[in-house]
Design an enzyme around this catalytic site. Structure first.
Site, PDB file in Angstrom:
ATOM      1  N   TRP A 286       0.756  -1.107   0.063  1.00  0.00           N
ATOM      2  CA  TRP A 286      -0.017  -0.020  -0.043  1.00  0.00           C
ATOM      3  C   TRP A 286       0.792   1.338  -0.041  1.00  0.00           C
ATOM      4  CZ3 TRP A 286      -4.611  -0.879   4.003  1.00  0.00           C
ATOM      5  CH2 TRP A 286      -5.330  -2.049   3.649  1.00  0.00           C
ATOM      6  N   LYS A 287       1.983   1.029   0.241  1.00  0.00           N
ATOM      7  CA  LYS A 287       3.136   2.163   0.359  1.00  0.00           C
ATOM      8  C   LYS A 287       2.530   3.315   1.219  1.00  0.00           C
ATOM      9  CE  LYS A 287       4.491   1.107  -4.203  1.00  0.00           C
ATOM     10  NZ  LYS A 287       5.185   1.622  -5.610  1.00  0.00           N
TER      11      LYS A 287
ATOM     12  N   HIS B   6      13.022  -2.612  -0.960  1.00  0.00           N
ATOM     13  CA  HIS B   6      12.060  -1.835  -1.986  1.00  0.00           C
ATOM     14  C   HIS B   6      13.001  -0.631  -2.737  1.00  0.00           C
ATOM     15  CE1 HIS B   6       8.942   0.036  -4.155  1.00  0.00           C
ATOM     16  NE2 HIS B   6       8.279  -1.029  -4.023  1.00  0.00           N
TER      17      HIS B   6
ATOM     18  N   GLY C  72       5.068   1.707 -10.911  1.00  0.00           N
ATOM     19  CA  GLY C  72       4.270   2.752 -10.782  1.00  0.00           C
ATOM     20  C   GLY C  72       3.954   3.692 -11.919  1.00  0.00           C
TER      21      GLY C  72
ATOM     22  N   SER D  49       3.746  -2.310 -11.913  1.00  0.00           N
ATOM     23  CA  SER D  49       2.418  -2.091 -12.894  1.00  0.00           C
ATOM     24  C   SER D  49       1.571  -3.321 -13.004  1.00  0.00           C
ATOM     25  CB  SER D  49       2.969  -1.570 -13.935  1.00  0.00           C
ATOM     26  OG  SER D  49       3.487  -0.300 -13.785  1.00  0.00           O
TER      27      SER D  49
ATOM     28  N   GLY E  21       0.047  -0.079  -6.735  1.00  0.00           N
ATOM     29  CA  GLY E  21      -1.237   0.793  -7.199  1.00  0.00           C
ATOM     30  C   GLY E  21      -2.730  -0.115  -7.127  1.00  0.00           C
TER      31      GLY E  21
HETATM   32  P1  PGA Z   1       2.828  -0.593  -8.804  1.00  0.00           P
HETATM   33  O1  PGA Z   1       4.136  -0.922  -7.574  1.00  0.00           O
HETATM   34  O2  PGA Z   1       2.317  -1.891  -8.882  1.00  0.00           O
HETATM   35  O3  PGA Z   1       2.293   0.549  -8.224  1.00  0.00           O
HETATM   36  O4  PGA Z   1       3.824  -0.517 -10.038  1.00  0.00           O
HETATM   37  C1  PGA Z   1       4.731  -2.267  -7.163  1.00  0.00           C
HETATM   38  C2  PGA Z   1       5.515  -1.966  -5.871  1.00  0.00           C
HETATM   39  O5  PGA Z   1       6.279  -0.987  -5.890  1.00  0.00           O
HETATM   40  O6  PGA Z   1       5.720  -2.857  -5.035  1.00  0.00           O
END
Ligand code: PGA
Length: 270
Positions: free
Chosen positions: A13-14, A105, A182, A221, A243
């Protein structure tokens, strides 16, 4: 996907949904994934909401309203306690109800200047605290264009191999090309398969059982639309989703793709 390894879908979820919205999202995921026993699920919400989610999960599972979902922290400090303003230790994460922790990460590496050595220390600290690490590796766009993808990924992996060996395959590796995170530019299934195979074959030179049993996730992504083709690769054991994990329906669609594929595999050889 390979019949010998149970797929794992993790949501990172960041820095999103740290309050009531996060609790609601976690509940939706847990309650709507009652029938997903063939796939392991993990979510990594912000620190501020971990303990509340852990407690809610416990209650829902007790009432048989939800299946068991793993809780991951997004970061850990290698120290046990002391003067580290703003940091959180492994034992604190365990107390908050975590079972997993993300380590390495690329946002930690590039936005916060953390190194391979620091990630290795974090991985050992996690294991010592009884947490399972999800360790991330991945190349930048420049490194890929320069033809250095495998060299970079394997170098990042090398720093983590001692911790992975110590983990005895309870740890998970996530291949996350930095240029795919992202950006909407997902790696092709072929590219993901190639890097995953290289990671596994490098691990095999250290420990065959570790290589065969450690799950390697793809991240960057991932969406409900590309999940199936990525998961169909024999060396892709699951996905780390950013995301698309912030909305219950898209995260659960990805989980269902994993379930479908898992169901279509021949049964596990005895
Ligand atoms: P993302 O991020 O699916 O939004 O590209 C993946 C991640 O950073 O773990």
């Amino acid at each position: 996907m390979n019949v010998a390894r149970k797929p794992l879908i993790a949501g990172n979820w960041k820095m999103n949904h740290g309050g009531a919205k996060g609790l609601e999202l976690a509940m939706q995921i847990a309650m709507q994934s009652l029938t997903t026993q063939s796939v392991d699920l993990v979510i990594a919400p912000p620190f501020t909401i971990l303990a509340a989610i852990a407690q809610t999960f416990e209650e829902l599972v007790e009432q048989q309203k939800a299946s068991c979902i793993g809780l991951a922290a997004q970061n850990i400090h290698p120290g046990e306690a002391g003067a580290f303003t703003g940091e959180i230790s492994g034992s604190m994460l365990r107390e908050a109800g975590c079972e997993w922790v993300l380590i390495g990460h690329s946002e930690r590496r590039y936005l916060f200047g953390e190194s391979d050595e620091f990630f290795a220390k974090k991985a050992f600290a996690a294991l010592n605290a009884g947490l399972k690490p999800i360790v991330c590796v991945g190349e930048t766009l420049q490194e890929r264009i320069g033809g250095r993808t495998l060299a970079v990924v394997l170098q990042q992996l090398a720093a983590l191999i001692p911790a992975l060996e110590h983990a005895e395959h309870s740890a998970v590796i996530a291949y996350e090309p930095v240029w795919a995170i992202g950006t909407g530019h997902v790696a092709t299934p072929h590219d993901a398969q190639e890097v995953h195979a290289a990671i596994r074959s490098e691990m095999r030179t250290h420990n065959t059982m570790l290589a065969d049993k450690t799950r390697i996730l793809y991240g960057g992504s991932v969406t409900p639309h590309n999940a199936e083709s990525l998961l169909a690769q024999p060396e892709v054991d699951g996905l780390l989703v950013g995301g698309a994990s912030l909305v219950a329906e898209s995260f659960l669609s990805i989980v269902r793709e994993a379930q479908k594929l898992r169901g279509s595999l021949p049964s596990k050889p005895s």
